[in-house]
Design an enzyme around this catalytic site. Structure first.
Site, PDB file in Angstrom:
ATOM      1  N   GLU A 154       0.970  -1.186  -0.036  1.00 33.14           N
ATOM      2  CA  GLU A 154      -0.130  -0.016  -0.038  1.00 33.14           C
ATOM      3  C   GLU A 154       0.839   1.305  -0.088  1.00 33.14           C
ATOM      4  O   GLU A 154       1.872   1.408   0.622  1.00 33.14           O
ATOM      5  CB  GLU A 154      -0.918  -0.036   1.323  1.00 33.14           C
ATOM      6  N   LYS A 201      -9.129   2.738  -2.109  1.00 43.79           N
ATOM      7  CA  LYS A 201      -9.383   2.185  -0.937  1.00 43.79           C
ATOM      8  C   LYS A 201     -10.864   2.326  -0.460  1.00 43.79           C
ATOM      9  O   LYS A 201     -11.282   3.575  -0.537  1.00 43.79           O
ATOM     10  CB  LYS A 201      -8.371   2.748   0.117  1.00 43.79           C
ATOM     11  N   CYS A 234      -5.412  -2.879   2.214  1.00 38.27           N
ATOM     12  CA  CYS A 234      -5.276  -3.147   3.506  1.00 38.27           C
ATOM     13  C   CYS A 234      -6.617  -3.239   4.348  1.00 38.27           C
ATOM     14  O   CYS A 234      -7.196  -4.158   4.248  1.00 38.27           O
ATOM     15  CB  CYS A 234      -4.308  -1.681   4.070  1.00 38.27           C
TER      16      CYS A 234
END
Length: 577
Positions: free
Chosen positions: A44, A116, A152
């Protein structure tokens, strides 16, 4: 069964260094390509570094990051590795706002992007301050294999992207992570990813960042689990590493329709981007599962502290460190950490005895330097302290603290003259109860054991010496520094136990109050004495202003002072019985 060779590039990036991080991605892609990988996965925010904090709010930086992704795709192709599908995290921005994003690079182009979805806003994370959530997912088909993508927190939360990928149907999930270290974090990650693999009914590849960034340290430990949650491969902790895995992917167990180009699932738009529909010809498995052994608790903490210190020094362009050698356990452990991180020749110790310093403290400081092989000098402070004491007629705590402040001033003067980074040597227990002197032992640019309780400092010292003995080396920490009763030696016969509970009891109480946010009633119910609780809680609460002025240091516990625990300096609330 479809085959695919994937590589997880566990790399150590630097926040803000777009050019250097791009070069790192190209180099590790080259390594992956030379190993025959078809897909390489980076962590990430690998391109801008993580966390970027308020850099995300600077338009010039976000534009530079966006441009760097396009340039990176070209650079990988120009290096001859365009046929490798590279998935890398970067900082994006659109009309809505900044985005925590990933990009898939293939044959010189950015072929897909994804933002994300779940933005963590707890502990050390402030992502809702910086980013806008994504609403779309991309499934990449390469060599006939459908790859789902997650960033994540999208893997850590139930539902959302992972559930959508499972419903849409994928053969493998690639997860980009920048998951900070804390004790036993790997014991949480593997079961979590196992649950997600079951949810999506496909293997999951978890690539994690490694390296130190201010008060955070990332431990790597990237791994791959199959659809049944079996651990197939795991990279070592606290080291850059390329984990290459040959996967025989089973027939998809999910309900997804392989022919669908796009759909709306779990409130998210899912689209498929086809890079190659043709499966790979069968090839012999070359990369057998690599399972790095997990580290012991002490080895894990020591490695985290070493990496954090090493990277803080290196990434901030220092060449050496300077610290006071008191003869005590804290300075001895910090010095040993510094020697492991930077090499003995980059460590400069200064003994600064006052009239209250014992003979064993002076000799233990010299013995520490001898064992480490580092630079060492003795600079007595008695005359300088006397000048302050005599002119201002200081006594009591004022006289005690002026000794610490003279020492701090001396260290900072040497830092200015010689260019060393000064290390503060205080531990978490001292910071908790206010046993530090502002402008004294609290000076410095970095505090390596800031999040280590006093009892853990002793444990680490014994462990490090035992490790040296196993290797036939000289134990770095003088035994007397470990066994003698701790003392600040700021007045005759002073011991820490004169004004503090036993450290084992104190650390247990602090772990409950600071780490667990347990109130007075909870602490009493846990068996702590009411008078001790009242005394310690008041000490902790009164010391908040001191902690705010302390140098940064690496987080190793669930709740570290600083990012994790944010209390107002002006605060009239107190726990009462």
């Amino acid at each position: 069964m479809p085959q695919l060779r994937i590589a997880l590039a566990q790399v150590n990036t630097t926040v803000g260094d777009l050019s250097g991080n791009s070069d790192l991605v190209v180099e590790w892609t080259r390594r992956a390509a030379s190993d025959g990988a078809h897909v390489v996965l980076f962590p990430e925010m690998a391109l801008p570094g993580y966390p970027v904090e308020d850099l995300a709010l600077r338009g010039a930086f976000t534009e530079a990051s966006r441009a760097a992704v396009t340039e990176l795709a070209t650079a990988i192709a120009d290096a001859g590795h365009g046929d490798v599908c590279v998935v890398v995290g970067y900082l994006d921005a659109d009309d809505v706002g900044p985005r925590n994003a990933l990009a898939a690079l293939y044959r010189g182009e950015v072929v897909a992007t994804q933002y994300k979805h779940h933005l963590p806003n707890y502990g050390v994370f402030d992502e809702r301050r910086y980013f806008e959530p994504g609403t779309t997912l991309t499934v990449l088909r390469t060599h006939g294999v459908d790859l789902g993508l997650a960033i994540c927190e999208d893997l850590w939360q139930e539902g959302g992207p992972v559930a959508a990928l499972g419903a849409f149907g994928v053969d493998l999930v690639l997860a980009l992570n920048a998951s900070p270290y804390e004790r036993a974090k790997s014991d949480v990650r593997v079961p979590l990813v196992t649950r997600r693999a079951a949810e999506v009914k496909a293997p999951v590849a978890y690539a994690n960042l490694v390296g130190g960034q201010d008060d955070l340290v990332f431990d790597g430990g990237s791994f791959v689990v199959d659809a049944d949650g079996v651990l197939l491969a795991r990279a070592p902790q606290f080291a850059e590493h390329l984990l290459v895995v040959d996967l025989d992917l089973p027939e998809r167990r999910g309900t997804g329709d392989r022919s669908r180009g796009e759909a709306r699932v779990e409130g998210l738009a899912v689209r498929r981007r086809v890079l190659s529909d043709v499966p790979l010809d069968p090839y012999p498995v070359t990369y057998r599962p690599e399972l790095a052994e997990p580290l012991s608790d002490e080895a894990e903490i020591w490695s985290a502290l070493v990496m954090a210190l090493q990277d803080y020094v290196r990434k901030n362009n220092f060449r050496s460190v300077l610290l006071g050698f008191s003869g005590g356990i804290d300075s001895a452990v910090v010095a040993a950490l510094a020697a492991d991180a930077l090499g003995s020749d980059a460590v400069y110790g200064v003994s600064m005895p006052s009239k209250y310093s014992s003979a064993h403290s002076r000799s233990d400081a010299a013995e520490l330097a001898r064992r480490l092989g580092c630079h060492f000098r003795v600079e007595p402070v008695e005359n300088i302290v006397a000048a302050y004491v005599d002119q201002l007629q200081l006594e009591g705590v004022a006289e005690e603290n002026i000794q610490a402040r003279v020492r701090g001033m001396m260290l900072m003067a040497l830092s200015n003259m010689e260019g060393h980074l000064v290390l503060a040597t205080g531990n978490k227990t001292e910071l908790a109860v206010g046993y530090s002197t502002i402008y004294g032992d609290a000076v410095g640019g970095f505090a390596p054991i800031k999040d280590v309780f006093k009892t853990q400092v002793w444990e680490l010292a014994r462990w490090r010496n035992a490790e040296a003995e196993k290797r036939g080396e000289t134990p770095p920490i003088p035994p007397n520094s470990i066994t003698k009763p701790p003392s600040a030696e700021l007045r005759p016969g002073q011991l820490d136990t004169d004004s503090l509970p036993d450290y084992a009891l104190l650390d247990e109480l602090l772990e409950n109050y600071v780490g667990g946010d347990r109130g007075f009633a909870d602490l009493l119910a846990a068996g702590f004495d009411a008078e001790t609780v009242d005394r310690v809680v008041r000490m902790v609460d009164r010391a908040e202003y001191k902690r705010r002025q302390y140098p940064p240091g690496p987080k190793i516990t669930f709740k570290a002072f600083g990012r994790d625990r944010r209390l107002p300096l002006t605060n009239a609330w107190h726990e009462v019985h």
